[in-house]
Design a protein around this motif. Structure first.
Motif, PDB file in Angstrom:
ATOM      1  N   LEU A  88     -37.740  37.731  13.902  1.00  0.00           N
ATOM      2  CA  LEU A  88     -37.351  39.097  14.264  1.00  0.00           C
ATOM      3  C   LEU A  88     -38.069  40.124  13.392  1.00  0.00           C
ATOM      4  O   LEU A  88     -38.489  41.189  13.876  1.00  0.00           O
ATOM      5  N   ALA A  89     -38.210  39.809  12.095  1.00  0.00           N
ATOM      6  CA  ALA A  89     -38.916  40.725  11.201  1.00  0.00           C
ATOM      7  C   ALA A  89     -40.374  40.864  11.621  1.00  0.00           C
ATOM      8  O   ALA A  89     -40.943  41.960  11.593  1.00  0.00           O
TER       9      ALA A  89
ATOM     10  N   VAL B 267     -41.575  40.644  14.602  1.00  0.00           N
ATOM     11  CA  VAL B 267     -41.652  41.498  15.796  1.00  0.00           C
ATOM     12  C   VAL B 267     -41.758  42.963  15.379  1.00  0.00           C
ATOM     13  O   VAL B 267     -42.588  43.728  15.900  1.00  0.00           O
ATOM     14  N   GLY B 268     -40.914  43.359  14.419  1.00  0.00           N
ATOM     15  CA  GLY B 268     -40.958  44.727  13.915  1.00  0.00           C
ATOM     16  C   GLY B 268     -42.289  45.045  13.259  1.00  0.00           C
ATOM     17  O   GLY B 268     -42.862  46.121  13.458  1.00  0.00           O
TER      18      GLY B 268
ATOM     19  N   LYS C  94     -40.262  45.631   2.497  1.00  0.00           N
ATOM     20  CA  LYS C  94     -39.350  46.384   3.363  1.00  0.00           C
ATOM     21  C   LYS C  94     -39.309  47.876   3.059  1.00  0.00           C
ATOM     22  O   LYS C  94     -39.509  48.690   3.983  1.00  0.00           O
TER      23      LYS C  94
ATOM     24  N   VAL D 166     -37.679  51.162  17.530  1.00  0.00           N
ATOM     25  CA  VAL D 166     -37.473  49.709  17.649  1.00  0.00           C
ATOM     26  C   VAL D 166     -37.904  49.019  16.362  1.00  0.00           C
ATOM     27  O   VAL D 166     -37.220  48.102  15.871  1.00  0.00           O
ATOM     28  N   CYS D 167     -39.038  49.450  15.799  1.00  0.00           N
ATOM     29  CA  CYS D 167     -39.510  48.876  14.523  1.00  0.00           C
ATOM     30  C   CYS D 167     -38.471  49.051  13.422  1.00  0.00           C
ATOM     31  O   CYS D 167     -38.192  48.109  12.662  1.00  0.00           O
TER      32      CYS D 167
ATOM     33  N   PHE E 167     -35.491  46.669  13.793  1.00  0.00           N
ATOM     34  CA  PHE E 167     -35.773  45.299  13.363  1.00  0.00           C
ATOM     35  C   PHE E 167     -35.923  45.193  11.848  1.00  0.00           C
ATOM     36  O   PHE E 167     -35.435  44.241  11.234  1.00  0.00           O
ATOM     37  N   THR E 168     -36.597  46.163  11.241  1.00  0.00           N
ATOM     38  CA  THR E 168     -36.870  46.037   9.813  1.00  0.00           C
ATOM     39  C   THR E 168     -35.671  46.387   8.940  1.00  0.00           C
ATOM     40  O   THR E 168     -35.540  45.876   7.832  1.00  0.00           O
TER      41      THR E 168
ATOM     42  N   LYS F 131     -32.435  45.851   9.885  1.00  0.00           N
ATOM     43  CA  LYS F 131     -31.419  44.814  10.081  1.00  0.00           C
ATOM     44  C   LYS F 131     -31.890  43.426   9.674  1.00  0.00           C
ATOM     45  O   LYS F 131     -31.124  42.625   9.152  1.00  0.00           O
ATOM     46  N   LYS F 132     -33.173  43.144   9.938  1.00  0.00           N
ATOM     47  CA  LYS F 132     -33.609  41.752   9.829  1.00  0.00           C
ATOM     48  C   LYS F 132     -34.713  41.499   8.806  1.00  0.00           C
ATOM     49  O   LYS F 132     -35.125  40.369   8.625  1.00  0.00           O
TER      50      LYS F 132
END
Length: 511
Positions: free
Chosen positions: A17-18, A20-21, A81, A182-183, A186-187, A189-190
């Motif tokens: 998931l990370a 993807v971001g 992050k 969206v990025c 994901f970043t 939360k994940k």
């Protein structure tokens, strides 16, 4: 370093998931590096700043390049992050206000803010691969990111042209916002976190001097391709300043505890070869992309959106080999892919040189496809080679240093192509039967294209003024492609010296 983040202690689901971001962030940064190309004329006319045309693209590249090494070092210190989120926020802010701009000055400043954000997103995304994946798995992930790089750079002109043609140019920048949201989702939360390493002082002096060096070099090549003479007080002054700053930078980096670019990097043969190679690749890639769109528009008399479609063969080729090299490099080794890619890039550029002023459309598509295949072979493979020879603690710094060399190569390439095209057009037009026309208009370089649309000067029995301009421009651009092909011989030589086997540093094997 406390709570070290490695591929050994990350949940596979969180990791996916990370990534993807990260991939989406890299996509939007790559896309905006080229998205202005096909709609720059519309923007400059709307905002009333045609004289600042080139700065719409140059400012983005300048700020991106200056930020790349800083972001890499800071991500090593504070974690990926927080840096990635800062990059997303900067990019979003720059995009929103670029879309809302009501003057060229405001627009250029906003492009600079976008560049700062992009200069964080790309190196952090690539460095994160080494955090999240073992050396055995990095190839396919870097290959996927290489495909993202190619897709983003390739579809930028198409997206920009379509939005500009069917909606308006403001949406060229507003389209970034949903992707960035969206990025962030994901970043936030994940994206795994690690504690900051505050054991070493921040190299503020090194960061400042390095930034000044980058700006000096990039501005020099930007201005030397335009209004600045080779032999002039301004040119010589910038060269002297660059030398003094470089000596000062080396002196600073040798003394500080946590250098922004450690001098020991030059003792790594892999780093030196990879950096040199990426410099040449950036030179050939961006130089070609910058002028191939203009070439197609003039030769085929097409609009911005259609021009974007014509670049898709290159994007497809890059996607195929980026994914292929990434999936197979751990079995085949590095050298084979880099040699093959260098050969394809060189061949494509030399073939494009033969097109002249009467190109065959299908042959051009084939040459662009070959060019894309070559880029896909080398882009990810070179980066994987560097990362597999780098310690986890220095991953961000090393990755960003190689990325910086590609960015600098891009600026130098654009300047070299511009110089070649301008000098060729000036000399060819001066020797043409229509040279007297420029006594009235006083255009030079690519500005001579404007004469294509000037009526009333055609000479009976001769090619028209428009036909003469198109022919001169076509052959001049192809001369620049020849330069790119010849300079890539150096890259081909370097490719034969790269590691044949898929090797990993001793430091990596200890993790």
């Amino acid at each position: 370093m406390t709570d070290r983040l490695t591929y050994e202690n990350i949940s596979p689901q969180v990791r996916k998931l990370a990534m993807v971001g990260l991939a989406l962030g890299m996509l939007v940064a790559c896309m905006d590096g080229t998205i202005v190309g096909t709609c720059a004329n519309v923007i400059s006319k709307d905002l009333g700043g045609e004289e600042l045309y080139s700065w719409m693209i140059t400012t983005y590249l300048l700020c991106e390049s200056a930020m790349v090494p800083i972001a890499g070092k800071m991500s090593d210190r504070y974690g990926r992050k927080p840096l990635f989120l800062i990059g997303l926020i900067l990019f979003a802010a720059g995009s929103i206000f670029a879309g809302l701009s009501n003057s060229m000055l405001m627009f250029i400043i906003c492009r600079g803010v976008q560049g700062l954000g992009g200069g964080i997103l790309m190196p952090v995304a690539m460095a994160s691969v080494a955090d999240f994946y073992s050396p055995e798995d990095r190839g396919k992930v870097q290959g996927a990111l290489g495909a993202v790089f190619g897709v983003g750079s390739g579809i930028g002109p198409l997206v920009g042209g379509a939005l500009c043609e069917y909606i308006n140019w403001h949406w060229v920048f507003f389209i970034n916002i949903p992707i960035i949201l969206v990025c962030i989702l994901f970043t936030v939360k994940k994206f795994p976190e690690r504690k900051a390493d505050t054991s070493k002082k921040i190299d503020y002096a090194g960061i400042t001097v390095l930034t000044l060096i980058i700006l000096d070099v990039l501005l020099y090549f930007q201005w030397i391709s335009g209004e600045m003479e080779f032999i002039s007080a301004r040119s010589i002054g910038m060269i002297i300043i660059g030398i003094i700053l470089s000596i000062l930078f080396v002196s600073i980096e040798r003394r500080v505890e946590g250098p922004v670019l450690a001098p020991k990097l030059i003792h790594s043969p892999t780093f030196v070869k990879a950096s040199t190679y990426m410099f040449i690749m950036g030179l050939a890639m961006i130089g070609t992309l910058t002028f191939i769109a203009m070439y197609m528009q003039q030769m085929f008399d097409i609009g911005t959106m259609e021009c974007g479609f014509y670049l898709l063969p290159m994007v497809v080729g890059m996607m195929i080999t980026s994914m292929g090299s990434g999936m197979l490099v751990n079995k085949t080794g590095y050298r084979g892919w880099i040699v093959a890619g260098s050969t394809l890039i060189m061949a494509a550029l030399l073939l494009m040189y033969t097109m002249g002023s009467d190109p065959n459309k299908m042959l051009l598509f084939v040459y662009l496809f070959i060019f894309g295949l070559g880029l896909g072979c080398v882009n990810s493979t070179v980066m994987i080679s560097v990362q597999n020879h780098t310690s986890i603690e220095n991953m961000g710094m090393t990755t960003s240093a190689v990325s910086l060399m590609r960015n600098v190569g891009s600026t130098v390439g654009t300047a070299c192509y511009s110089l070649i095209i301008a000098s060729q057009m000036n000399s060819k037009f001066a020797d043409s039967t229509y040279s007297f026309v420029n006594d009235i208009f006083n255009f030079n370089g690519t500005g001579l294209i404007a004469l294509r649309y000037v009526p009333g000067f055609d000479i009976p029995g001769q090619a028209t003024l428009a036909e003469t301009i198109v022919e001169i421009f076509g052959t001049s651009v192809c001369a620049a492609f020849l330069f790119g092909g010849l300079i890539y011989i150096v890259a081909l030589v370097i490719s034969f010296t790269m590691d044949k086997k898929y090797t990993v540093s001793e430091d990596e094997n200890r993790h």
